[in-house]
Enzyme design. Structure first.
Site, mmCIF file in Angstrom:
data_model
loop_
_atom_site.group_PDB
_atom_site.id
_atom_site.type_symbol
_atom_site.label_atom_id
_atom_site.label_comp_id
_atom_site.label_asym_id
_atom_site.label_seq_id
_atom_site.Cartn_x
_atom_site.Cartn_y
_atom_site.Cartn_z
ATOM 1 C CG MET A 135 6.284 8.846 13.305
ATOM 2 S SD MET A 135 6.428 7.798 11.692
ATOM 3 C CE MET A 135 7.653 7.134 12.154
ATOM 4 C CE LYS A 194 -2.704 2.617 3.056
ATOM 5 N NZ LYS A 194 -2.415 3.767 3.267
ATOM 6 C CG ASN A 195 2.662 2.312 3.430
ATOM 7 O OD1 ASN A 195 1.566 3.213 3.317
ATOM 8 N ND2 ASN A 195 3.463 2.163 4.032
ATOM 9 C CG ASP A 204 2.674 2.024 8.951
ATOM 10 O OD1 ASP A 204 1.855 2.912 9.346
ATOM 11 O OD2 ASP A 204 2.117 2.300 7.617
ATOM 12 C CG ASP A 214 -4.911 5.806 9.119
ATOM 13 O OD1 ASP A 214 -6.023 5.268 9.195
ATOM 14 O OD2 ASP A 214 -3.953 5.085 8.792
#
Length: 435
Positions: free
Chosen positions: A342, A22-23, A320, A121
């Site tokens: 983060m 996805k990224n 993630d 998000d």
């Protein structure tokens, strides 16, 4: 708002193929704007965020041809910049975090760009300073229209290469600046650049298109600007976050799962971190086999100290996967401290896990301690809501291991990042119903 009903106490068995990353997809798709020549991309995941970005490209006038389930050909030879001023475009782009990476290619090729404040998000503040400071170093000038349209308007008519030290090793920030610099005049040096496999893939693709980028896979990138880029063909990596999620799922649910075509050398320390939780796995060529395990024990540090898993810029552990590590530790033997450096809101789903019966302490917005149950007590099914992509899948893993049924609401968040996750898991023994 859609929901999942999940039958608990499920033991899965079989093979599963991870989707395209996805990224990586969000960066690679934006890069098609850098040329008027055809760009063919393979292994594109069929997920909400990616599909919305393809829709935005189509709105801008990019010709989009779907060649197969996961392959597309793009040609940006008739881009209409005026679309950026439409309310429809602003509404779509503001709902998608990845839309910010459209700005870099637009500045590089068209010397102008406009973008709304992007969404995504709800995991805490996600600032855009790294992107914008990098653009300004290259000569771009910004104007934020806060009262009227809420748009960032950018003039990049005099782009010129520059030295810059990024204030953080932002993956999307680095990608955006790189996509601008490849068409800027002169030499650009980016220090403290992100070097995730996603970035490596983007830079390799740009070089095939005619860019001159050196230092790939390091945190010091050097870019010699060129006048024009051509077309290319690109295949995306499997999604490392899905691979890590499936490893955690197998351990938590005592399942026997073979994860196919993982491109293991690109996973960095991800397998090692799960091994520190006591999870056994075998590398079989490019596949990862995770056997069903009744028990797995969290390691201690050499001095006997409690194991800590923290996120860090690549080649450190990706943030993630911290949600997945957190939930996987619930049924381990031992204690684990998870430190999410983060994002300040990414651990705020811990209360749902505690309600299910997990032994956890949310120390502060960034840290949680997990006291493993060692399967002495089973989680119980509850109704909950998915706050973000990664927490949603962590809750799904918890629900599959729990006693009784669970319902997860707001699964649109999960669909943003995981392709047909219910169908693929049901194929190997899960019982997940989409409501």
């Amino acid at each position: 708002m859609a929901s999942f009903r999940i039958a608990g106490d499920q033991h899965l068995k079989g093979e599963i193929i991870p989707q395209g990353a996805k990224n990586e997809a969000l960066q690679i798709l934006c890069a098609v704007l850098l040329t008027d020549q055809p760009v063919t991309i393979h292994n594109i995941p069929n997920i909400r965020d990616v599909n919305k970005l393809i829709e935005l490209l189509d709105d801008l006038g990019v010709r989009v041809d779907q060649l197969s389930d996961s392959s597309y050909r793009f040609q940006a030879d008739q881009v209409d910049i005026s679309v950026l001023d439409t309310k429809e475009y602003r509404d779509k782009a503001s709902a998608l975090r990845g839309s910010v990476m459209l700005l870099g290619p637009m500045l590089g090729r068209f010397k102008t760009g406009r973008i709304p404040r992007p969404g995504g998000d709800k995991i805490g503040r996600r600032r855009l300073d790294t992107h914008f400071l990098g653009f300004e170093k290259l000569g771009a000038k910004f104007n934020y229209d806060s009262e009227d349209s809420g748009m960032y308007n950018v003039d990049a008519s005099h782009l010129k290469g520059a030295y810059m030290l990024l204030d953080e090793a932002s993956v999307t920030g680095t990608a955006n600046v790189v996509m601008t610099a490849v068409l800027a005049e002169g030499k650009t040096t980016i220090y403290n650049a992100a070097c995730e496999p996603y970035l490596q893939q983007l830079c390799a693709m740009l070089n095939r298109m005619g860019a001159k980028i050196s230092g790939i896979a390091s945190n010091l990138l050097t870019i010699e600007g060129v006048e024009k880029l051509g077309g290319t063909e690109h295949t995306m990596l499997p999604d490392m976050i899905e691979i890590g999620s499936f490893i955690g799922l197998a351990a938590m649910t005592q399942s026997e799962i073979t994860i196919k075509n993982c491109q293991i050398p690109q996973l960095g320390i991800i397998p090692d971190v799960f091994k520190r939780l006591g999870i056994r796995m075998e590398f079989r060529g490019d596949d990862i086999f995770v056997p069903a395990q009744e028990h797995y024990q969290i390691e201690s540090f050499l001095d006997g100290g409690m194991m800590t898993v923290a996120d860090a810029p690549w080649p450190g552990f990706t943030p993630d996967l911290l949600s997945i590590v957190l939930v996987t530790a619930i049924q381990a033997q031992g204690t684990l401290l998870v430190h999410q450096k983060m994002f300040e809101s990414r651990l705020f789903f811990v209360d749902k896990l505690i309600e299910m019966g997990a032994q956890m302490i949310l120390c502060d917005p960034h840290r949680a301690t997990v006291i493993g149950l060692n399967r002495q007590q089973q989680l119980k099914g509850i109704r909950m809501s998915s706050p973000d992509i990664r927490a949603g899948v962590a809750l799904l893993i918890a629900a599959l291991s729990a006693k009784g049924d669970s319902i997860i609401d707001n699964i649109e968040q999960i669909d943003r990042g995981y392709q047909n996750i219910d169908g693929r898991l049901n194929a190997i023994g899960a019982v997940i119903e989409r409501l």
